[in-house]
Structures are given as structure tokens and as C-alpha cells.
Design an enzyme around this catalytic site. Structure first.
Site, PDB file in Angstrom:
ATOM      1  N   GLU A 115       0.856  -1.174   0.000  1.00  0.00           N
ATOM      2  CA  GLU A 115       0.000   0.000   0.000  1.00  0.00           C
ATOM      3  C   GLU A 115       0.896   1.229   0.000  1.00  0.00           C
ATOM      4  OE1 GLU A 115      -0.781  -0.801   4.678  1.00  0.00           O
ATOM      5  OE2 GLU A 115      -1.782  -1.810   3.063  1.00  0.00           O
ATOM      6  N   TYR A 127       6.785   1.690  -8.675  1.00  0.00           N
ATOM      7  CA  TYR A 127       6.010   0.447  -8.627  1.00  0.00           C
ATOM      8  C   TYR A 127       5.394   0.125 -10.000  1.00  0.00           C
ATOM      9  CZ  TYR A 127       6.424   0.840  -3.531  1.00  0.00           C
ATOM     10  OH  TYR A 127       6.902   0.941  -2.248  1.00  0.00           O
TER      11      TYR A 127
HETATM   12  C1  LIG Z   1      10.568   5.060  -4.642  1.00  0.00           C
HETATM   13  C2  LIG Z   1      12.103   4.968  -4.540  1.00  0.00           C
HETATM   14  C3  LIG Z   1      12.477   3.825  -3.603  1.00  0.00           C
HETATM   15  C4  LIG Z   1      12.683   4.670  -5.952  1.00  0.00           C
HETATM   16  O1  LIG Z   1      14.101   4.447  -5.802  1.00  0.00           O
HETATM   17  P1  LIG Z   1      15.160   4.681  -6.987  1.00  0.00           P
HETATM   18  O2  LIG Z   1      16.412   3.941  -6.624  1.00  0.00           O
HETATM   19  O3  LIG Z   1      15.262   6.099  -7.309  1.00  0.00           O
HETATM   20  O4  LIG Z   1      14.443   3.929  -8.211  1.00  0.00           O
HETATM   21  P2  LIG Z   1      15.174   3.359  -9.522  1.00  0.00           P
HETATM   22  O5  LIG Z   1      16.305   4.252  -9.902  1.00  0.00           O
HETATM   23  O6  LIG Z   1      15.501   1.908  -9.319  1.00  0.00           O
HETATM   24  O7  LIG Z   1      14.004   3.525 -10.585  1.00  0.00           O
HETATM   25  C5  LIG Z   1      13.586   2.489 -11.466  1.00  0.00           C
HETATM   26  C6  LIG Z   1      12.441   3.039 -12.324  1.00  0.00           C
HETATM   27  O8  LIG Z   1      11.313   3.372 -11.478  1.00  0.00           O
HETATM   28  C7  LIG Z   1      10.676   4.572 -11.988  1.00  0.00           C
HETATM   29  N1  LIG Z   1      10.867   5.687 -11.054  1.00  0.00           N
HETATM   30  C8  LIG Z   1      11.751   5.786 -10.044  1.00  0.00           C
HETATM   31  N2  LIG Z   1      11.626   6.976  -9.406  1.00  0.00           N
HETATM   32  C9  LIG Z   1      10.657   7.640 -10.042  1.00  0.00           C
HETATM   33  C10 LIG Z   1      10.093   8.939  -9.873  1.00  0.00           C
HETATM   34  N3  LIG Z   1      10.542   9.790  -8.922  1.00  0.00           N
HETATM   35  N4  LIG Z   1       9.098   9.323 -10.717  1.00  0.00           N
HETATM   36  C11 LIG Z   1       8.658   8.484 -11.691  1.00  0.00           C
HETATM   37  N5  LIG Z   1       9.180   7.241 -11.921  1.00  0.00           N
HETATM   38  C12 LIG Z   1      10.153   6.831 -11.104  1.00  0.00           C
HETATM   39  C13 LIG Z   1      11.390   4.873 -13.304  1.00  0.00           C
HETATM   40  O9  LIG Z   1      10.743   4.142 -14.336  1.00  0.00           O
HETATM   41  C14 LIG Z   1      12.780   4.312 -13.043  1.00  0.00           C
HETATM   42  O10 LIG Z   1      13.505   4.028 -14.229  1.00  0.00           O
HETATM   43  P3  LIG Z   1      14.323   5.233 -14.954  1.00  0.00           P
HETATM   44  O11 LIG Z   1      15.098   5.976 -13.911  1.00  0.00           O
HETATM   45  O12 LIG Z   1      15.197   4.481 -15.920  1.00  0.00           O
HETATM   46  O13 LIG Z   1      13.283   6.097 -15.608  1.00  0.00           O
HETATM   47  C15 LIG Z   1      12.712   6.321  -4.062  1.00  0.00           C
HETATM   48  O14 LIG Z   1      12.159   7.381  -4.798  1.00  0.00           O
HETATM   49  C16 LIG Z   1      12.504   6.602  -2.563  1.00  0.00           C
HETATM   50  O15 LIG Z   1      13.290   6.160  -1.725  1.00  0.00           O
HETATM   51  N6  LIG Z   1      11.450   7.383  -2.224  1.00  0.00           N
HETATM   52  C17 LIG Z   1      11.220   7.777  -0.808  1.00  0.00           C
HETATM   53  C18 LIG Z   1      10.765   6.592   0.049  1.00  0.00           C
HETATM   54  C19 LIG Z   1       9.447   6.026  -0.443  1.00  0.00           C
HETATM   55  O16 LIG Z   1       8.523   6.734  -0.788  1.00  0.00           O
HETATM   56  N7  LIG Z   1       9.380   4.664  -0.519  1.00  0.00           N
HETATM   57  C20 LIG Z   1       8.165   3.993  -0.949  1.00  0.00           C
HETATM   58  C21 LIG Z   1       7.175   3.887   0.160  1.00  0.00           C
HETATM   59  S1  LIG Z   1       7.780   2.799   1.416  1.00  0.00           S
END
Ligand SMILES: CC(C)(COP(=O)(O)OP(=O)(O)OC[C@H]1O[C@@H](n2cnc3c(N)ncnc32)[C@H](O)[C@@H]1OP(=O)(O)O)[C@@H](O)C(=O)NCCC(=O)NCCS
Length: 157
Positions: A115, A127
């Protein structure tokens, strides 16, 4: 950030990692904030025998991200995935997720659900990029601020 992102190592979280893990969570407003006791319990195999807790570690930079999931075969719940702001959009979460998916498949888990706050666009983008589909909504599920939860699900077939 000077981490060599090709050299990431995804490995099981240990108690020695918890200070850094909590530091990362507290630096991110959208990450769930667990107390030290909750993390310790999650790593205690007697208390939580069906938990996956992983960190992504980088030579020279240490831990830049982590993931927590609980298994209730044949399903699992992704509880937290978080990456430091300077390490985002470099595939760190994707690697953590792949590490978790491999462990889940080995454990016979067929689907992951989670969620997420409706306003968490980064997480929703991540996701959806991993193939999650919306499975429902819980109105006003979160407090402070009050907000709907979006329920997402992905099959691991
Ligand atoms: C969500 C989170 C974990 C993603 O981590 P990340 O290491 O930046 O993600 P990745 O680099 O592996 O991204 C893989 C793909 O996901 C998608 N994605 C990642 N971040 C995104 C963003 N900010 N907006 C849109 N798409 C996104 C993209 O398709 C991305 O591929 P691309 O960079 O080649 O376009 C990170 O933004 C985070 O830590 N957020 C704060 C904590 C949080 O909200 N966690 C989830 C709830 S517990």
C-alpha cells in the site's frame, strides 16, 4: 555522489546496518519511520521467521538503500523500500526489488502486494515501472496528513 553504481551489492541487512538504515528512513519524508525495536524484531529470525530485509551497499559510499518485506506464502507484502535522495534514479531500488523477487520466488511466493500514499508519485512511478497494478484503494487510510492508500499487486509468475 561518487558511488560506482555498477558495483552495487545487494545483501541481507544485519543489526550492524540499523543505524544507517534508520538514518536513511528519517531523511525521506515518504519512508515509513519504524522504531529501532521494530527493525530489530524484523531481523530476529525467531520473532520474524518470514522476513526479507536487504540493503544495497556501494564501495566507498556504504549503504544507499534498503527494503523490508514480510512473507505470508503464497503472498508477500513489500513494507518499505527507500533510497537516499542523492542515490535515486540510478537503479538502486530496482536492484533491491530484483533481489527480493528472487528470494520470494525461491520461497514459492507467487505475488507481492503493498500500500502506498496516493500522493507518493516517486513510489507510484517506481512500482508501475516494476509492473505493479492497482488492486484497490483504502479511503483516508493514512493520517498526518490524512490520505487514501492505493493498493498495488504484482504477480511473480
Ligand atoms: C521510490 C524509490 C524507492 C525509488 O528508488 P530509486 O532507486 O530512485 O528507483 P530506480 O532508480 O531503481 O528507478 C527504477 C524506475 O522506477 C521509476 N521511477 C523511479 N523513481 C521515479 C520517480 N521519482 N518518478 C517516476 N518514476 C520513477 C522509473 O521508471 C525508473 O527508471 P528510470 O530511472 O530508468 O526512468 C525512491 O524514490 C525513494 O526512496 N522514495 C522515498 C521513500 C518512499 O517513498 N518509498 C516507498 C514507500 S515505502
Amino acid at each position: 555522489m561518487r558511488a560506482d553504481f555498477e558495483e552495487a551489492r545487494v545483501r541481507p541487512m544485519t543489526a550492524a546496518d540499523l543505524e544507517r538504515v534508520r538514518e536513511i528512513a528519517s531523511s525521506l519524508k515518504d519512508a515509513p519511520q519504524w522504531g529501532a525495536g521494530a527493525y530489530r524484531a524484523a531481523l530476529d529470525l525467531e520473532v520474524a521467521p518470514r522476513r526479507i530485509a536487504l540493503v544495497a551497499e556501494f564501495p566507498g559510499s556504504g549503504i544507499l538503500g534498503f527494503l523490508m518485506a514480510s512473507l505470508v506464502p503464497p503472498e508477500a507484502e513489500l513494507e518499505t523500500i527507500a533510497v537516499v535522495v542523492e542515490g535515486q534514479r540510478r537503479g538502486v531500488a530496482r536492484r533491491l526489488f530484483a533481489g527480493m523477487a528472487a528470494e520470494l520466488k525461491a520461497a514459492g511466493v507467487m505475488a507481492v502486494h503493498l500500500e502506498v500514499r496516493a500522493s507518493n508519485e516517486a513510489a507510484l512511478g517506481f512500482y508501475h515501472a516494476q509492473g505493479f497494478m492497482e488492486a484497490g484503494r483504502r479511503p483516508r487510510y493514512y493520517a498526518g496528513p490524512e490520505e487514501d492508500a492505493i493498493l498495488l499487486k504484482k504477480g511473480l509468475g
